[in-house]
Design an enzyme around this catalytic site. Structure first.
Site, PDB file in Angstrom:
ATOM      1  N   GLU A 174      36.129  49.976  35.106  1.00 14.86           N
ATOM      2  CA  GLU A 174      35.798  50.882  35.990  1.00 14.86           C
ATOM      3  C   GLU A 174      37.016  51.607  36.426  1.00 14.86           C
ATOM      4  OE1 GLU A 174      31.953  49.649  38.134  1.00 14.86           O
ATOM      5  OE2 GLU A 174      32.978  47.789  37.435  1.00 14.86           O
TER       6      GLU A 174
ATOM      7  N   ARG B  68      36.849  55.245  44.109  1.00 15.95           N
ATOM      8  CA  ARG B  68      35.452  54.936  43.703  1.00 15.95           C
ATOM      9  C   ARG B  68      34.606  55.262  45.071  1.00 15.95           C
ATOM     10  NH1 ARG B  68      32.494  48.993  44.143  1.00 15.95           N
ATOM     11  NH2 ARG B  68      30.522  50.176  42.910  1.00 15.95           N
TER      12      ARG B  68
ATOM     13  N   ARG C  65      20.758  39.078  44.957  1.00 18.07           N
ATOM     14  CA  ARG C  65      19.495  40.045  45.445  1.00 18.07           C
ATOM     15  C   ARG C  65      18.343  39.632  44.597  1.00 18.07           C
ATOM     16  NH1 ARG C  65      23.676  44.521  43.996  1.00 18.07           N
ATOM     17  NH2 ARG C  65      24.914  44.471  45.962  1.00 18.07           N
TER      18      ARG C  65
ATOM     19  N   ASN D  82      39.620  51.405  45.664  1.00 18.91           N
ATOM     20  CA  ASN D  82      38.008  50.943  45.787  1.00 18.91           C
ATOM     21  C   ASN D  82      37.920  50.352  47.166  1.00 18.91           C
ATOM     22  OD1 ASN D  82      35.708  49.975  45.512  1.00 18.91           O
ATOM     23  ND2 ASN D  82      36.199  49.118  43.486  1.00 18.91           N
TER      24      ASN D  82
ATOM     25  N   ARG E  14      28.636  30.498  36.397  1.00 22.46           N
ATOM     26  CA  ARG E  14      29.498  29.333  36.132  1.00 22.46           C
ATOM     27  C   ARG E  14      29.039  28.118  36.464  1.00 22.46           C
ATOM     28  NH1 ARG E  14      35.107  32.344  36.652  1.00 22.46           N
ATOM     29  NH2 ARG E  14      33.686  33.224  38.537  1.00 22.46           N
TER      30      ARG E  14
ATOM     31  N   HIS F  83      26.405  51.607  39.204  1.00 21.14           N
ATOM     32  CA  HIS F  83      27.198  51.120  38.049  1.00 21.14           C
ATOM     33  C   HIS F  83      27.655  52.119  37.108  1.00 21.14           C
ATOM     34  CE1 HIS F  83      25.902  46.640  38.717  1.00 21.14           C
ATOM     35  NE2 HIS F  83      27.247  46.758  39.319  1.00 21.14           N
TER      36      HIS F  83
ATOM     37  N   GLY G 237      26.442  41.945  40.948  1.00 23.93           N
ATOM     38  CA  GLY G 237      25.444  42.682  40.960  1.00 23.93           C
ATOM     39  C   GLY G 237      24.868  43.147  39.281  1.00 23.93           C
TER      40      GLY G 237
ATOM     41  N   GLU H  78      29.931  39.604  29.666  1.00 22.78           N
ATOM     42  CA  GLU H  78      31.128  39.481  28.832  1.00 22.78           C
ATOM     43  C   GLU H  78      31.724  37.972  28.507  1.00 22.78           C
ATOM     44  OE1 GLU H  78      34.508  41.506  30.934  1.00 22.78           O
ATOM     45  OE2 GLU H  78      33.072  43.046  31.393  1.00 22.78           O
TER      46      GLU H  78
ATOM     47  N   GLY I 196      26.755  41.433  36.031  1.00 23.16           N
ATOM     48  CA  GLY I 196      27.767  40.863  37.220  1.00 23.16           C
ATOM     49  C   GLY I 196      27.027  40.162  38.167  1.00 23.16           C
TER      50      GLY I 196
END
Ligand code: ADP
Length: 406
Positions: A384, A91, A241, A7, A285, A180, A212, A334, A210
């Site tokens: 992924e 990727r 964003r 990636n 977090r 994604h 993104g 998650e 996430g």
């Protein structure tokens, strides 16, 4: 079969070496700061031991060479020779309209990949550099490209055309593509496996939250709509964003702040979203910590983030004529019980009977609704890299069958 997954980002290269037969990872790591001062590589060995190497990694080719060198090194290696690598899966962020599924990279496909560079100027050039480097270093090994956009190519035209002159779609291919895709595909399939449901009969909403973030409506096993569009800036509020924004705001900011195209691009991509709203961080977090201490804009950021996801769940449920399963994934999806609760609260009218106790889960597959909830909400950690490895394996196996049958 051993498959190397690569990636390549603009300044980083992540890799994982899979042993498909044993369903395990032999080695993984990342090269950071490619082309910059202080470049290094972090390796996680099969034993879990972490090793850091410092070196001058001037470009992607050197980075890839570095990775291959480490993989076969006597001290830190996972295999004894590069001949053991059966295929490389890459990727590739933007496959445009041409790539509707993962493909083997041959001369024809390379041309189409080059044609797509303009659609993702930040990601595609780096992805392509990784492919070219690998072709040079491992010329006999099949290379496969797996696209973030491909899964969403099943969207109906009413989902992907913008309300701009149609001629601009024809001329410049300006339309919604979505991203994604590998993650949405992986988690909806995993959720169906776990729940023993046939995806072709189900209406599913997958929330990849996430740094993104995007959400997808998956109707009967096909992407029906998704929140990211021509670029990854559309849709949900993200780490940095904006997500959906009145375009009038952009032209107004340009005028009032006397800034140009490039600066406004940086503003909406790198300094907006949770970072811009909270003034704290793009990291959930840290924002949750500040919110606990009562910082108002941190609380606002979390509320806005969750509210946008909730609105999309409502919209996609209407679009599909119902929803059977909602999936949460990505670092936030998650791990953050707080965000999941904010999204799902007061949704009983909607068929979601949330279970606070079950929701106290981090990074693990788990149903977080009550037994009698009409709509099931489930947390599924994404993977992924595994999807890339699996697609690569399928394509390589098909190819070798073809060769044998010739
Ligand atoms: P990306 O791959 O898009 O860079 P990730 O999927 O790794 O992003 O997600 C990063 C986000 O997940 C960050 O906002 C981070 O704060 C959040 N996250 C990770 N762990 C937790 C946690 N335990 N609680 C809340 N948020 C978390």
């Amino acid at each position: 079969m051993k498959i190397l997954v690569l990636n390549c980002g603009s300044s980083s290269i992540k890799f994982e070496l899979f042993e498909m037969n044993m369903k395990g990872i032999l080695s993984k790591g990342r090269v950071e700061k490619v082309g910059m001062k202080g470049s290094f590589m972090r390796l996680q060995k099969k034993s879990g031991e972490l090793v850091k190497f410092e070196g001058e990694i001037l470009d992607h080719k050197i980075g890839v060479e570095y990775i291959l060198g480490v993989i076969i090194s006597e001290k830190h290696g996972a295999i004894s020779s590069l001949n053991e690598i059966d295929a490389v899966g890459h990727r590739y962020v933007h496959g445009g309209e041409y790539f509707k599924e993962s493909v083997i990279i041959d001369n024809k496909n390379i041309k189409y990949l080059e044609n797509n560079i303009e659609l993702a100027p930040l990601h595609n050039p780096a992805n392509l550099k990784g492919i070219i480097a690998m072709q040079t270093l491992l010329p006999k090994v099949p290379q496969i490209a797996v696209f973030d956009t491909a899964f969403h190519q099943t969207m109906p035209i009413k989902s992907y055309i913008y309300g701009i002159p149609y001629s601009l779609y024809k001329k410049h291919k300006i339309r919604r593509y979505g991203f994604h895709g590998t993650s949405h595909r992986y988690v909806y399939q995993k959720a169906c496996e776990r729940l023993k449901q046939n995806p072709e009969e189900k209406k599913i909403i997958t929330c990849h939250l996430g740094n993104g973030a995007s959400i997808a409506a998956i109707k009967y096993g096909k992407s029906y709509d998704t929140s990211m569009g021509f670029t990854p800036v559309e849709g949900l509020i993200m780490g940095t964003r904006t997500g959906d924004l009145d375009i009038g705001v952009v032209t107004y900011i340009m005028k009032k702040e006397e800034i140009g195209r490039a600066t406004v691009g940086t503003l909406i991509n790198k300094f907006s979203g949770l970072l811009g709203i909270t003034g704290v961080s793009s990291d959930v977090r840290e924002i949750e910590e500040k919110a606990k201490k009562g910082k108002k804009r941190a609380i606002l950021g979390l509320d806005m983030f969750a509210y946008r996801v909730k609105k999309y769940i409502g919209a996609y449920t209407a679009a599909m004529g119902g929803v059977d399963i909602v999936v949460f994934t990505g670092g936030i999806g998650e791990n953050s019980s707080l965000i999941r609760k904010k999204i799902c609260e007061e949704m009983e009218f909607f068929g979601i009977k949330f279970d606070d106790k079950k929701n106290e889960v981090r990074g693990k597959e788990q149903i977080i609704t009550a037994e009698d909830s009409k709509t099931i909400v489930i947390v599924v950690p994404t993977n992924e890299e595994l999807v890339i490895a699996q697609d690569t394996e399928i394509i390589v196996k098909k190819l070798s069958k073809l060769v044998k049958n010739k």
